[in-house]
Design an enzyme around this catalytic site. Structure first.
Site, PDB file in Angstrom:
ATOM      1  N   ASP A  19       0.851  -1.203   0.000  1.00 17.40           N
ATOM      2  CA  ASP A  19       0.000   0.000   0.000  1.00 17.40           C
ATOM      3  C   ASP A  19       0.883   1.248   0.000  1.00 17.40           C
ATOM      4  O   ASP A  19       1.673   1.454   0.930  1.00 17.40           O
ATOM      5  CB  ASP A  19      -0.883   0.046   1.253  1.00 17.40           C
ATOM      6  N   HIS A  21      -0.201   4.655  -0.190  1.00 20.30           N
ATOM      7  CA  HIS A  21      -0.777   5.733   0.638  1.00 20.30           C
ATOM      8  C   HIS A  21      -0.010   7.053   0.513  1.00 20.30           C
ATOM      9  O   HIS A  21       0.387   7.662   1.512  1.00 20.30           O
ATOM     10  CB  HIS A  21      -0.855   5.293   2.108  1.00 20.30           C
ATOM     11  N   ASP A  48      -4.582   0.902  -2.765  1.00 21.32           N
ATOM     12  CA  ASP A  48      -4.389   1.958  -1.764  1.00 21.32           C
ATOM     13  C   ASP A  48      -3.190   2.829  -2.124  1.00 21.32           C
ATOM     14  O   ASP A  48      -2.205   2.921  -1.388  1.00 21.32           O
ATOM     15  CB  ASP A  48      -4.242   1.386  -0.343  1.00 21.32           C
ATOM     16  N   ASN A  74      -9.535  -0.268  -0.982  1.00 25.61           N
ATOM     17  CA  ASN A  74     -10.711   0.342  -0.368  1.00 25.61           C
ATOM     18  C   ASN A  74     -10.604   1.868  -0.366  1.00 25.61           C
ATOM     19  O   ASN A  74     -11.614   2.560  -0.431  1.00 25.61           O
ATOM     20  CB  ASN A  74     -10.957  -0.207   1.046  1.00 25.61           C
ATOM     21  N   HIS A  75      -9.380   2.411  -0.349  1.00 22.64           N
ATOM     22  CA  HIS A  75      -9.255   3.871  -0.360  1.00 22.64           C
ATOM     23  C   HIS A  75      -9.628   4.469  -1.718  1.00 22.64           C
ATOM     24  O   HIS A  75     -10.265   5.528  -1.764  1.00 22.64           O
ATOM     25  CB  HIS A  75      -7.848   4.294   0.083  1.00 22.64           C
ATOM     26  N   HIS A 186      -3.634  -4.068   2.525  1.00 26.83           N
ATOM     27  CA  HIS A 186      -4.786  -3.710   3.359  1.00 26.83           C
ATOM     28  C   HIS A 186      -4.527  -3.781   4.855  1.00 26.83           C
ATOM     29  O   HIS A 186      -4.870  -2.850   5.578  1.00 26.83           O
ATOM     30  CB  HIS A 186      -6.006  -4.566   2.991  1.00 26.83           C
TER      31      HIS A 186
HETATM   32 MN   LIG Z   1      -4.231   0.456   3.048  1.00 26.27          MN
END
Ligand SMILES: [Mn+2]
Length: 221
Positions: A19, A21, A48, A74-75, A186
């Site tokens: 991820d 981010h 993500d 999910n983001h 995740h």
């Molecule tokens: Mn994440």
């Protein structure tokens, strides 16, 4: 697109990244350390790309690079739901989960941009590598069976793909059927964690104690 498949990379190496981010600088430094060659190598992401870290849009931009391929996290789905006003609570939900950066941009432009970015992000990726089949999902594989992704998924299964943490929580080593290796993000783990034929590679790039994980997939087969 639900599942995107890739043939073997005959010219270079295949890498996977946890991820992101928004941790664009960390990605650049990992790629430099690995001598990543965008002319030959490919980079697969477990999703993500955005939220929480400093450079969300630069990370989302990567999906337009010819060497970068990411599944939806999910983001990304929270961002899209917020921008599309998919439900009354969608915006608040995204903001609670790191979406404030969206206000730095023109909302209509960001909405159009997010649509084109999400259109390039399937729910799952399947890659052929050294005669093996490697899968990438954001969170969990429905029914612990890769074939489930070759069939139409229910709403619940689509949610499971990007939100579930059950398998990791119960340390379930059941191999995912009909695939050699599955990479997922995740859930933050202190180091790459293997359960059966599943590897959890989100090592918390945006957290003070965490780091970004880049791995060459072949060395984990
Ligand atoms: Mn994440």
């Amino acid at each position: 697109m639900q599942l995107q498949t890739f043939g073997a990379n005959k010219r270079g190496r295949d890498f996977a990244i946890g991820d992101l981010h928004g941790c664009y600088e960390a990605l650049r430094s990992c790629l430099a350390d690995a001598a990543f060659n965008p002319e030959r190598d490919r980079l697969f992401s477990v999703g993500d790309l955005i939220d929480r870290g400093p450079r969300s849009l630069d990370c989302l931009d990567l999906v337009f690079e010819p060497w970068f391929f990411a599944v939806q996290g999910n983001h990304e789905q929270m961002m899209q739901a917020a921008l599309e006003c998919a439900s009354p609570g969608a915006l608040a939900h995204w903001l609670m989960n790191g979406g404030q950066w969206g206000f730095e941009y023109d909302w209509a432009e960001l909405k159009a941009y997010a649509r084109s970015a999400l259109a390039r992000m399937p729910h799952a990726i399947e890659v052929e590598l050294s005669g093996n089949k490697v899968g990438l999902v954001h969170a969990e594989v429905p029914e612990q069976d890769w074939y489930s992704l070759h069939r139409p998924l229910t709403r619940g299964q689509l949610a499971q793909l990007v939100w579930a943490r059950e398998r990791l929580a119960r340390r379930d080593p059941t191999p995912i059927a009909h695939i050699d290796l599955v990479l997922a993000g995740h859930s933050i783990v202190p180091a790459i964690t293997r359960l059966g034929n599943m590897l959890y590679i989100d090592t918390g790039a945006f957290t003070p104690e965490g780091h970004l994980t880049l791995l060459e997939i072949r060395s984990w087969l």
